[in-house]
Design a protein around this motif. Structure first.
Motif, PDB file in Angstrom:
ATOM      1  N   SER A 118       0.863  -1.177   0.000  1.00 10.80           N
ATOM      2  CA  SER A 118       0.000   0.000   0.000  1.00 10.80           C
ATOM      3  C   SER A 118       0.899   1.227   0.000  1.00 10.80           C
ATOM      4  O   SER A 118       1.756   1.374   0.878  1.00 10.80           O
ATOM      5  CB  SER A 118      -0.909   0.002   1.233  1.00 10.80           C
ATOM      6  N   VAL A 119       0.712   2.086  -0.994  1.00  8.63           N
ATOM      7  CA  VAL A 119       1.552   3.270  -1.155  1.00  8.63           C
ATOM      8  C   VAL A 119       0.653   4.505  -1.203  1.00  8.63           C
ATOM      9  O   VAL A 119      -0.303   4.542  -1.984  1.00  8.63           O
ATOM     10  CB  VAL A 119       2.388   3.184  -2.449  1.00  8.63           C
ATOM     11  N   ARG A 124       3.096   7.906  -5.338  1.00  4.27           N
ATOM     12  CA  ARG A 124       2.691   6.889  -6.307  1.00  4.27           C
ATOM     13  C   ARG A 124       3.845   6.428  -7.196  1.00  4.27           C
ATOM     14  O   ARG A 124       3.775   5.351  -7.778  1.00  4.27           O
ATOM     15  CB  ARG A 124       1.531   7.386  -7.164  1.00  4.27           C
ATOM     16  N   ARG A 127       4.880   3.281  -5.999  1.00  3.41           N
ATOM     17  CA  ARG A 127       3.967   2.198  -6.370  1.00  3.41           C
ATOM     18  C   ARG A 127       4.414   1.577  -7.696  1.00  3.41           C
ATOM     19  O   ARG A 127       4.461   0.353  -7.842  1.00  3.41           O
ATOM     20  CB  ARG A 127       2.547   2.747  -6.485  1.00  3.41           C
ATOM     21  N   ARG A 131       5.841  -2.275  -8.276  1.00  3.43           N
ATOM     22  CA  ARG A 131       5.292  -3.195  -9.271  1.00  3.43           C
ATOM     23  C   ARG A 131       6.371  -3.683 -10.227  1.00  3.43           C
ATOM     24  O   ARG A 131       6.468  -4.880 -10.523  1.00  3.43           O
ATOM     25  CB  ARG A 131       4.172  -2.505 -10.051  1.00  3.43           C
ATOM     26  N   TYR A 169       6.375  -0.221   2.869  1.00  4.61           N
ATOM     27  CA  TYR A 169       5.127  -0.206   2.111  1.00  4.61           C
ATOM     28  C   TYR A 169       4.583  -1.614   1.842  1.00  4.61           C
ATOM     29  O   TYR A 169       3.511  -1.752   1.254  1.00  4.61           O
ATOM     30  CB  TYR A 169       5.341   0.493   0.760  1.00  4.61           C
TER      31      TYR A 169
END
Length: 293
Positions: A118-119, A124, A127, A131, A169
């Motif tokens: 969770s970021v 972002r 994030r 990924r 995170y």
């Protein structure tokens, strides 16, 4: 696209330089057979020239790697312009050694590691980094925001996320798949097995004939060994990340990953040491380049 054009598209100058440093550019007391210090620019041009890369492309690729913080400008003992690995680059290469050269066999009983993150929206960009990093580690996607990999990747995953300061995170879990779909069916959803198999087959199509040619030869000329080994390693080193080493009972019967790993392993055993002799000769010769790229 011709075979030569396809090979050039795969083996970019920047990728080949990284592969060279991974194979032969980390010499020292604990890594015999490699360049003992920073690699002169003139030597890099010669070494990449043996792979069909022209000098301007070498210089351009070195400049990009320098900007990315992977190469650092240094001088040889004789004062020639040279490049060595940054500390970050050395760590990246060391992290890759176990995956590229080890290929531990996963067992179904080992279970899985799950990554859930969770970021905050204001961060972002992290994030996206998470990924991309999980994908590069070989994780599949079990559900939105839930990433999965064989449990043997737990330590490498934890180390990588800590090194990138992404640990706060992420939550990591280990466990088994208990249903409801059969695990083999679930794995086919979590990973694009057809795409991974295609990459293995492409490696085999390019390098299995190379192995067959070397198997018929009695001698191992250093320059030819260097050329074929660097091209094989450059193609292979990405595959163990695309393919995380899934347990064989979960894979199709005609899975080509084992054969691809065997071909690379035999090329490594046959050519690596002879290639090191050529690399050492090229880096030890006279180098007149005084400036930097």
């Amino acid at each position: 696209m011709s075979d030569q054009q396809a090979q050039q598209a795969q083996h970019t100058p920047r990728s080949l330089i990284v592969t060279f440093y991974g194979a032969y550019g980390r010499g020292g007391p604990d890594r015999p057979g490699g360049a003992p210090g920073p690699v002169p620019v003139a030597a890099l041009i010669r070494l990449l020239g043996a792979l069909g890369v022209d000098p301007p492309s070498v210089r351009s690729a070195v400049s990009r790697l320098k900007r990315r913080g992977l190469l650092v400008a240094e001088r040889t003992a004789a004062g020639a312009a040279a490049y060595g690995l940054s500390d970050a680059a050395r760590q990246l290469l060391e992290d890759g050694d176990r995956r590229i050269f080890g290929r531990p066999a996963a067992r179904l009983s080992d279970g899985w590691v799950l990554a859930v993150f969770s970021v905050p929206e204001e961060e972002r960009h992290k994030r996206h980094l998470l990924r991309s990093r999980l994908s590069r580690l070989g994780f599949g996607t079990a559900a939105p925001g839930v990433w999965i990999a064989p449990a043997h990747l737990y330590e490498e995953t934890r180390h990588t996320l800590e090194r990138l300061e992404l640990g706060p995170y992420v939550d990591l879990f280990t466990g088994t798949h208990a249903g409801f779909a059969p695990t083999a069916q679930a794995v086919a959803r979590w990973w694009d097995l057809d795409a991974i198999a295609a990459r293995h087959r492409a490696f085999l199509a390019e390098h299995e004939p190379v192995l067959a040619r070397w198997a018929r030869r009695r001698s191992v000329p250093p320059e030819a060994a260097y050329r074929d080994y660097l091209l094989a390693l450059d193609a292979w080193r990405r595959l163990p990340y695309a393919d995380p080493g899934l347990p064989s009972p979960l894979l199709p019967e005609d899975w080509p990953g084992g054969r691809a790993a065997e071909v690379f392993g035999r090329l490594d055993a046959k050519l690596r040491a002879a290639g090191a002799r050529y690399a050492c000769e090229a880096t030890a010769g006279p180098h007149r380049t005084r400036g930097t790229v």
